[in-house]
Scaffold this active site. Structure first.
Site, PDB file in Angstrom:
ATOM      1  N   ASP A 232       1.644   0.668  -0.717  1.00 48.62           N
ATOM      2  CA  ASP A 232       2.203   1.667  -1.644  1.00 48.62           C
ATOM      3  C   ASP A 232       3.050   0.980  -2.711  1.00 48.62           C
ATOM      4  OD1 ASP A 232       1.713   4.467  -0.380  1.00 48.62           O
ATOM      5  OD2 ASP A 232       2.546   3.342   1.298  1.00 48.62           O
TER       6      ASP A 232
ATOM      7  N   ASP B 234       1.827  -5.857   0.501  1.00 51.21           N
ATOM      8  CA  ASP B 234       2.274  -4.481   0.682  1.00 51.21           C
ATOM      9  C   ASP B 234       1.235  -3.553   0.022  1.00 51.21           C
ATOM     10  OD1 ASP B 234       4.046  -2.315   1.221  1.00 51.21           O
ATOM     11  OD2 ASP B 234       4.697  -2.374  -0.873  1.00 51.21           O
TER      12      ASP B 234
ATOM     13  N   ASP C 219       6.591  -4.556  -3.806  1.00 54.26           N
ATOM     14  CA  ASP C 219       7.269  -3.868  -4.913  1.00 54.26           C
ATOM     15  C   ASP C 219       8.730  -3.566  -4.587  1.00 54.26           C
ATOM     16  OD1 ASP C 219       6.458  -1.807  -2.999  1.00 54.26           O
ATOM     17  OD2 ASP C 219       7.203  -0.386  -4.491  1.00 54.26           O
TER      18      ASP C 219
END
Lengths: 308, 308
Positions: free
Chosen positions: B28, B26, B247
């Site tokens: 961001d 991932d 995240d």
């Protein structure tokens, strides 16, 4: 299976009319759609008034203040004084005022909310277009904007100038769990005069901010009993002798049922007869409270029956 | 109680590194926040590549196209070719292209979606500011606007120019049940570099239109397996030898678990260690799939352990 609403007809209209002294009537989808009266809803309401029924106009639409609703009623042929108008902008202001709220409200909403908060001396910010330039990068607002330290509540109503920067501001304020989160109403849509178009309601804006913030708003409008407590503060109504008229089963009718009122569903707005059949067959307990005592295709149909 | 992720440390790092050949990372909240690299995430990714691991950048952020992500990666010190980028704008375009979609898409989103739809020859409308004047009455748009009869899908991604007129258009198209309803991703928020501010994600915009339309969008980004099917079409990956780094437990980690990948949670973005503890104690079955195999406070921590 739960009982479907009974259609008002020649056989039961006398009994129906004798059963209430007070009328709480929803507006959008019952009395008018945008600026047009639905059928002869105005003559029907005036007739009920001349029969001695007390009529209050109870709307979840927060875009106008009570004064503006009086003007709208008069323009469309409904008799109304300011104290007869119970709009969710007014309920919001009353709710905050009676808990001695003395900070600033960040408002996603229109002038109606501003006027009602001004009326009780509560400060507010946010009404009108957000000043962020429309071509600004999304994250620039989140990384450069200052929060107002005096904000103690976020309130969301219908807002034609709803925008991404407003979502950033509301969601950022709501990071602080001491800040109240209020919604004028949960309506998913507003009825319009076209079959192929629809207009989202305040509930859609509330969903956006609820999703982004992970918090749940307190609704002050229908179906919340907060609205009924505001009515009771100013009007001496016996719930058992009060009729709620509405077009939305999950706000108007649910509100009426929860507050012990009689209920009349009209089919000129959001809820259709098919919806009612689905709820009657469904198993969700809450949906039992979506089914009114009576129904009519539109409110004006009552006038013919009164004159029958 | 479900097992919490194991922290990667000196005792298990060798075993961890030997367990995968491919990395889906991932962006961001893992590699960067807005325009800033998180710690030494870039050196860590480059080190994994130099150890022979294949790295794909898998992001739900639809605001950029693959070409624009290659530029962003290079500017921030990550090695990336166009085919290494799997962004939800690309997945959306691939999804429509492979089902021979030949109508127009009404897009709430940014240029990334437009560029990817252009790339596969699919027409679109809606990107940029809606032309309605910002002081126009809400209902005027709903009562005067023309719908484009060629629109066959509504697609929603993150859009800094999201506005009430766009909500009216999307919701009105969705009255027609033949029109597809797609979302690039369900992320509730985007991580930013401030503690007191937050930025709503595409999921908030999707909620608004879902509430107004009464319909549920098909998500093409994480955690949807649609995204993994697009990866598999172009890359020969053994899921059991592939590590998903993320995240967000309810998109990244859930995606990894559902697709049979190994999973590494970092705590530099949306999900906190407290959240993981709550999920471990919770009883919702879906939340079992929110808990990764491993965790690290941030990705750069892995570099120290590799060099240990």
């Amino acid at each position: 299976m739960v009982r479907l609403p009974r259609r008002i007809d020649e056989t039961n209209v006398t009994e129906f009319l004798a059963s209430f002294d007070n009328v709480l009537s929803d507006c959008d989808g019952v009395l008018w759609k945008t600026g047009k009266v639905i059928g002869c809803a105005n003559d029907t309401i005036n007739r009920l008034q001349s029969m001695g029924k007390k009529v209050l106009y109870v709307t979840n639409n927060s875009t106008l203040s009570r004064e503006q609703y009086v003007d709208k009623c008069q323009k469309l042929g409904f008799q109304a004084k300011k104290e007869d108008i119970i709009c969710s902008s007014y309920v919001l202001a009353q709710y905050l005022y009676h808990q001695q709220f003395n900070k600033t409200v960040y408002v996603i909403g229109e002038d109606g909310i501003g006027a009602e908060l001004d009326h009780v001396g509560i400060k507010h910010t946010g009404i009108g277009a957000d000043p962020a330039p429309t071509n600004e990068k999304i994250l620039t607002v989140a990384e450069t904007r200052e929060l107002d330290a005096d904000v103690g509540a976020v309130a969301i109503g219908l807002d034609g100038q709803f925008s991404f920067p407003k979502m950033i501001m509301a969601t950022s304020y709501l990071l602080n769990s001491d800040i109240l989160f209020l919604a004028t109403n949960p309506d998913e849509m507003v009825p319009v005069n076209r079959e192929d178009m629809t207009c989202p309601g305040a509930g859609a804006l509330v969903s956006a901010v609820e999703t982004a913030s992970g918090r749940k708003a307190t609704v002050v409008g229908k179906p919340s009993e907060i609205l009924f407590s505001v009515i009771k503060r100013n009007h001496n109504l016996d719930p058992a002798r009060t009729l709620m008229i509405g077009d939305r089963c999950n706000t108007d009718i649910l509100f009426g049922k929860c507050c012990g009122l009689q209920t009349l569903q009209v089919l000129s707005g959001v809820t259709s007869y098919q919806n009612l059949q689905q709820y009657a067959l469904g198993e969700k307990i809450e949906e039992n409270n979506f089914l009114a005592d009576y129904y009519l295709p539109e409110l004006g149909g009552l006038l013919d029956l009164i004159d029958y």
